[in-house]
Design a protein around this motif. Structure first.
Motif, PDB file in Angstrom:
ATOM      1  N   HIS A 173       0.823  -1.207   0.000  1.00  0.00           N
ATOM      2  CA  HIS A 173       0.000   0.000   0.000  1.00  0.00           C
ATOM      3  C   HIS A 173       0.858   1.258   0.000  1.00  0.00           C
ATOM      4  O   HIS A 173       0.616   2.192  -0.762  1.00  0.00           O
ATOM      5  CB  HIS A 173      -0.908  -0.005   1.236  1.00  0.00           C
ATOM      6  CG  HIS A 173      -2.033   0.975   1.168  1.00  0.00           C
ATOM      7  ND1 HIS A 173      -1.845   2.333   1.221  1.00  0.00           N
ATOM      8  CD2 HIS A 173      -3.369   0.798   1.030  1.00  0.00           C
ATOM      9  CE1 HIS A 173      -3.022   2.948   1.130  1.00  0.00           C
ATOM     10  NE2 HIS A 173      -3.956   2.037   1.026  1.00  0.00           N
ATOM     11  N   SER A 174       1.890   1.261   0.879  1.00  0.00           N
ATOM     12  CA  SER A 174       2.748   2.444   1.021  1.00  0.00           C
ATOM     13  C   SER A 174       4.173   2.009   1.317  1.00  0.00           C
ATOM     14  O   SER A 174       4.419   0.901   1.781  1.00  0.00           O
ATOM     15  CB  SER A 174       2.248   3.348   2.156  1.00  0.00           C
ATOM     16  OG  SER A 174       0.936   3.779   1.928  1.00  0.00           O
ATOM     17  N   HIS A 230       2.889   6.463  -1.732  1.00  0.00           N
ATOM     18  CA  HIS A 230       1.626   5.761  -1.530  1.00  0.00           C
ATOM     19  C   HIS A 230       1.048   5.385  -2.902  1.00  0.00           C
ATOM     20  O   HIS A 230       1.005   6.216  -3.801  1.00  0.00           O
ATOM     21  CB  HIS A 230       0.631   6.631  -0.767  1.00  0.00           C
ATOM     22  CG  HIS A 230       1.185   7.183   0.517  1.00  0.00           C
ATOM     23  ND1 HIS A 230       1.188   6.469   1.688  1.00  0.00           N
ATOM     24  CD2 HIS A 230       1.771   8.383   0.804  1.00  0.00           C
ATOM     25  CE1 HIS A 230       1.749   7.201   2.649  1.00  0.00           C
ATOM     26  NE2 HIS A 230       2.119   8.361   2.127  1.00  0.00           N
ATOM     27  N   ILE A 274      -1.557   6.807   3.746  1.00  0.00           N
ATOM     28  CA  ILE A 274      -1.573   6.257   5.108  1.00  0.00           C
ATOM     29  C   ILE A 274      -0.724   7.167   5.984  1.00  0.00           C
ATOM     30  O   ILE A 274       0.382   7.548   5.618  1.00  0.00           O
ATOM     31  CB  ILE A 274      -1.025   4.815   5.128  1.00  0.00           C
ATOM     32  CG1 ILE A 274      -2.015   3.881   4.437  1.00  0.00           C
ATOM     33  CG2 ILE A 274      -0.768   4.348   6.546  1.00  0.00           C
ATOM     34  CD1 ILE A 274      -1.594   2.424   4.439  1.00  0.00           C
ATOM     35  N   VAL A 279       1.541   5.292  11.484  1.00  0.00           N
ATOM     36  CA  VAL A 279       1.598   3.828  11.420  1.00  0.00           C
ATOM     37  C   VAL A 279       3.017   3.324  11.701  1.00  0.00           C
ATOM     38  O   VAL A 279       3.220   2.186  12.141  1.00  0.00           O
ATOM     39  CB  VAL A 279       1.090   3.327  10.048  1.00  0.00           C
ATOM     40  CG1 VAL A 279       2.142   3.562   8.958  1.00  0.00           C
ATOM     41  CG2 VAL A 279       0.731   1.840  10.098  1.00  0.00           C
ATOM     42  N   GLN A 319       3.078  -6.799  13.210  1.00  0.00           N
ATOM     43  CA  GLN A 319       1.626  -6.753  13.046  1.00  0.00           C
ATOM     44  C   GLN A 319       1.057  -5.609  13.867  1.00  0.00           C
ATOM     45  O   GLN A 319       1.378  -5.434  15.037  1.00  0.00           O
ATOM     46  CB  GLN A 319       0.999  -8.083  13.493  1.00  0.00           C
ATOM     47  CG  GLN A 319      -0.497  -8.169  13.228  1.00  0.00           C
ATOM     48  CD  GLN A 319      -1.064  -9.530  13.576  1.00  0.00           C
ATOM     49  OE1 GLN A 319      -0.324 -10.404  14.029  1.00  0.00           O
ATOM     50  NE2 GLN A 319      -2.348  -9.715  13.382  1.00  0.00           N
ATOM     51  N   HIS A 371      -4.379  -2.764  12.176  1.00  0.00           N
ATOM     52  CA  HIS A 371      -4.990  -2.686  10.853  1.00  0.00           C
ATOM     53  C   HIS A 371      -4.024  -2.948   9.699  1.00  0.00           C
ATOM     54  O   HIS A 371      -4.449  -3.003   8.549  1.00  0.00           O
ATOM     55  CB  HIS A 371      -5.631  -1.298  10.652  1.00  0.00           C
ATOM     56  CG  HIS A 371      -6.648  -0.963  11.697  1.00  0.00           C
ATOM     57  ND1 HIS A 371      -7.856  -1.602  11.793  1.00  0.00           N
ATOM     58  CD2 HIS A 371      -6.602  -0.059  12.714  1.00  0.00           C
ATOM     59  CE1 HIS A 371      -8.538  -1.098  12.813  1.00  0.00           C
ATOM     60  NE2 HIS A 371      -7.793  -0.171  13.392  1.00  0.00           N
ATOM     61  N   HIS A 372      -2.718  -3.082   9.980  1.00  0.00           N
ATOM     62  CA  HIS A 372      -1.735  -3.241   8.915  1.00  0.00           C
ATOM     63  C   HIS A 372      -0.652  -4.238   9.318  1.00  0.00           C
ATOM     64  O   HIS A 372      -0.516  -4.571  10.501  1.00  0.00           O
ATOM     65  CB  HIS A 372      -1.047  -1.904   8.579  1.00  0.00           C
ATOM     66  CG  HIS A 372      -1.979  -0.796   8.261  1.00  0.00           C
ATOM     67  ND1 HIS A 372      -2.468   0.076   9.224  1.00  0.00           N
ATOM     68  CD2 HIS A 372      -2.524  -0.401   7.086  1.00  0.00           C
ATOM     69  CE1 HIS A 372      -3.275   0.954   8.640  1.00  0.00           C
ATOM     70  NE2 HIS A 372      -3.322   0.687   7.356  1.00  0.00           N
ATOM     71  N   TYR A 373       0.124  -4.661   8.330  1.00  0.00           N
ATOM     72  CA  TYR A 373       1.383  -5.372   8.557  1.00  0.00           C
ATOM     73  C   TYR A 373       2.508  -4.458   8.072  1.00  0.00           C
ATOM     74  O   TYR A 373       2.418  -3.858   6.994  1.00  0.00           O
ATOM     75  CB  TYR A 373       1.427  -6.682   7.782  1.00  0.00           C
ATOM     76  CG  TYR A 373       0.407  -7.696   8.242  1.00  0.00           C
ATOM     77  CD1 TYR A 373       0.663  -8.532   9.328  1.00  0.00           C
ATOM     78  CD2 TYR A 373      -0.810  -7.816   7.584  1.00  0.00           C
ATOM     79  CE1 TYR A 373      -0.271  -9.461   9.753  1.00  0.00           C
ATOM     80  CE2 TYR A 373      -1.757  -8.742   8.003  1.00  0.00           C
ATOM     81  CZ  TYR A 373      -1.482  -9.562   9.094  1.00  0.00           C
ATOM     82  OH  TYR A 373      -2.411 -10.466   9.513  1.00  0.00           O
ATOM     83  N   VAL A 401       4.013  -0.897   3.992  1.00  0.00           N
ATOM     84  CA  VAL A 401       2.761  -1.072   4.728  1.00  0.00           C
ATOM     85  C   VAL A 401       1.834  -1.941   3.880  1.00  0.00           C
ATOM     86  O   VAL A 401       1.581  -1.642   2.709  1.00  0.00           O
ATOM     87  CB  VAL A 401       2.092   0.287   5.019  1.00  0.00           C
ATOM     88  CG1 VAL A 401       0.801   0.090   5.807  1.00  0.00           C
ATOM     89  CG2 VAL A 401       3.046   1.188   5.797  1.00  0.00           C
ATOM     90  N   GLN A 457      -1.927  -4.075   3.873  1.00  0.00           N
ATOM     91  CA  GLN A 457      -3.209  -4.111   4.561  1.00  0.00           C
ATOM     92  C   GLN A 457      -3.791  -5.517   4.664  1.00  0.00           C
ATOM     93  O   GLN A 457      -4.668  -5.760   5.480  1.00  0.00           O
ATOM     94  CB  GLN A 457      -4.212  -3.194   3.860  1.00  0.00           C
ATOM     95  CG  GLN A 457      -3.908  -1.711   4.076  1.00  0.00           C
ATOM     96  CD  GLN A 457      -5.043  -0.813   3.622  1.00  0.00           C
ATOM     97  OE1 GLN A 457      -5.570  -1.002   2.548  1.00  0.00           O
ATOM     98  NE2 GLN A 457      -5.397   0.148   4.438  1.00  0.00           N
ATOM     99  N   THR A 458      -3.323  -6.436   3.823  1.00  0.00           N
ATOM    100  CA  THR A 458      -3.835  -7.807   3.866  1.00  0.00           C
ATOM    101  C   THR A 458      -2.667  -8.772   4.019  1.00  0.00           C
ATOM    102  O   THR A 458      -1.517  -8.401   3.800  1.00  0.00           O
ATOM    103  CB  THR A 458      -4.587  -8.160   2.568  1.00  0.00           C
ATOM    104  OG1 THR A 458      -3.722  -7.899   1.459  1.00  0.00           O
ATOM    105  CG2 THR A 458      -5.863  -7.341   2.430  1.00  0.00           C
TER     106      THR A 458
END
Length: 440
Positions: A25-26, A41, A46, A50, A72, A75-77, A91, A93-94
């Motif tokens: 994501h970022s 991004h 984000i 974070v 972990q 909301h993110h890894y 970053v 998200q899944t």
């Protein structure tokens, strides 16, 4: 088809369709001091907050390399690599395969190194426009797209002083107008029509020793992490074969996509059409402990007294299994207990520094002289009233040995097919310490 052209993929095990959100994501680039100096991004922005989870982990770690590569958060890894005193933090998200992201981050650092000569904060800031152009091409909607240096160089020209001046005056960019030729071929890592006046192929065999030696001098753990770096500048479309004298000692290998794996499995030889320029041909591991030679031995005595706020330190280092070569760039780093205020030591060779804030003692020896072994000894001053430290600190050893691969790996020959000229060929060997620890 671009990876972003579809948003569904299939589970390899049971062929059930699953929804694949963007992989990365970022991306945040963080310097050694913990400052974020660049962010990119690919979807929505984000917040930098974070990264606070990463900063907490960094505070707890003794060394930057000890920060967990995957963190972990609610909301993110956060997936990170540490290269050249910089953290590359992505970053996600899944849930994704962490090694896939880690490999991509290393590829980003390699591309920066290839484009700018080094991967440092100052160089990245000086070439920030090119950096953003590269990141835009390397990742499409969060998925890796163009990661080969040759392909990228046809799309985004490497910066030069003249090109920078012209771009400033005309408002032009480094982005090319045509699609890279390699992108359309079945050999995407090599561009078409390569021509050189001097044709040359050089290989660097670099090995790092990871070892733990206990206080009696017995090796508790030892393995070798090796890499073969190549610099190939050959005209046309050469087909190379690199053979080894003793390839069976290699346990775990990974290759550049150009290597034909079937040929390696059957003959233990590397057959490949090389990329143009610098690239990593192969990574390998030697984990059989009896094959790992420990190049130096350490005689040590570190003691803290019950009576009085003081202690003694006495360290001597000598060569052990160096295959007749000289040990260079020898350095000993000791993370002292918090109670140690200062060190009053005498070094027979090199010089030492002690930082009372970080409690780190560094003894920079340089070249090891077998006839006169370097020694460091003296007293340690402890905080008054502080309890005697429970454990003695470990010694972290840094060293280099030129022109030897400590595993015994040797290149026997390099053959070229498909072209008629004779190239210049050369192989260099280097052994250095990875995580080399002596317990006291």
């Amino acid at each position: 088809m671009s990876p972003s052209a579809t948003q569904s993929t299939y589970n390899i095990n049971n062929n059930n369709p699953i929804v694949a959100a963007e992989m990365i994501h970022s991306l945040f680039l963080i310097n050694h001091s913990g400052d974020i100096f660049l962010e990119k991004h690919w979807k929505s922005v984000i917040s930098r907050s974070v990264c606070d989870y990463f900063f907490e982990a960094k505070e707890k770690a003794v060394d930057p390399e000890d920060v967990a590569p995957v963190l972990q958060t609610p909301h993110h890894y956060l997936i990170t690599v540490y290269r050249g005193k910089l953290f590359f933090l992505s970053v996600v998200q899944t849930e994704v395969a962490p090694l896939f992201v880690i490999e991509f981050l290393h590829r980003v650092a390699d591309i920066f190194q290839d484009y700018f000569g080094e991967c440092s904060e100052s160089v990245i800031k000086d070439n920030v426009v090119t950096v953003y152009e590269l990141l835009e091409e390397m990742l499409d909607n969060g998925f890796p797209l163009a990661t080969e240096s040759n392909v990228l160089k046809e799309m985004i020209r490497p910066p030069t002083i003249l090109r920078s001046v012209v771009n400033t005056l005309t408002g032009a960019s480094n982005v090319g107008d045509t699609l890279p030729t390699g992108q359309l071929s079945n050999i995407p890592w090599r561009r078409a029509g390569v021509k050189y006046t001097n044709n040359e192929a050089y290989f660097d065999v670099i090995e790092e020793i990871d070892a733990i030696v206990d206080k009696s001098g017995t090796t508790v753990f030892a393995e070798i992490q090796g890499v073969i770096e190549a610099c190939v500048r050959l005209t046309g479309m050469p087909d190379l074969t690199l053979s080894f004298m003793n390839p069976r000692l290699l346990d775990d290998v990974s290759f550049h996509p150009c290597v034909r794996f079937k040929r390696w499995e059957s003959e233990r030889a590397l057959s490949f059409i090389p990329p143009d320029g610098n690239f990593t041909l192969m990574n390998y591991q030697v984990s059989s402990q009896n094959l790992v030679a420990i190049p130096v031995y350490v005689k040590h005595s570190i003691s803290f007294f019950d009576s009085g706020p003081c202690g003694r330190l006495d360290i001597t280092i000598g060569p052990k299994q160096t295959m007749g070569k000289t040990v260079e760039a020898l350095m000993v780093t000791i993370h002292m207990p918090k109670a140690v205020l200062s060190a009053n030591l005498t070094a027979t060779q090199g010089n030492y520094t002690y930082d009372p804030a970080t409690k780190v003692l560094v003894w920079d020896i340089g070249k090891l002289n077998p006839q006169k072994l370097p020694n460091l000894k003296g007293s340690l001053s402890l905080q008054a009233g502080a309890p005697k430290p429970d454990d003695n600190p470990s010694l972290n050893i840094d060293l280099k040995i030129q022109q030897v691969a400590i595993s015994g790996l040797k290149v026997s020959r390099l053959e070229m097919f498909g072209e008629k000229y004779k190239p210049f060929k050369g192989v260099k060997y280097l052994t250095k310490a990875g995580k080399f620890q002596v317990r006291t």
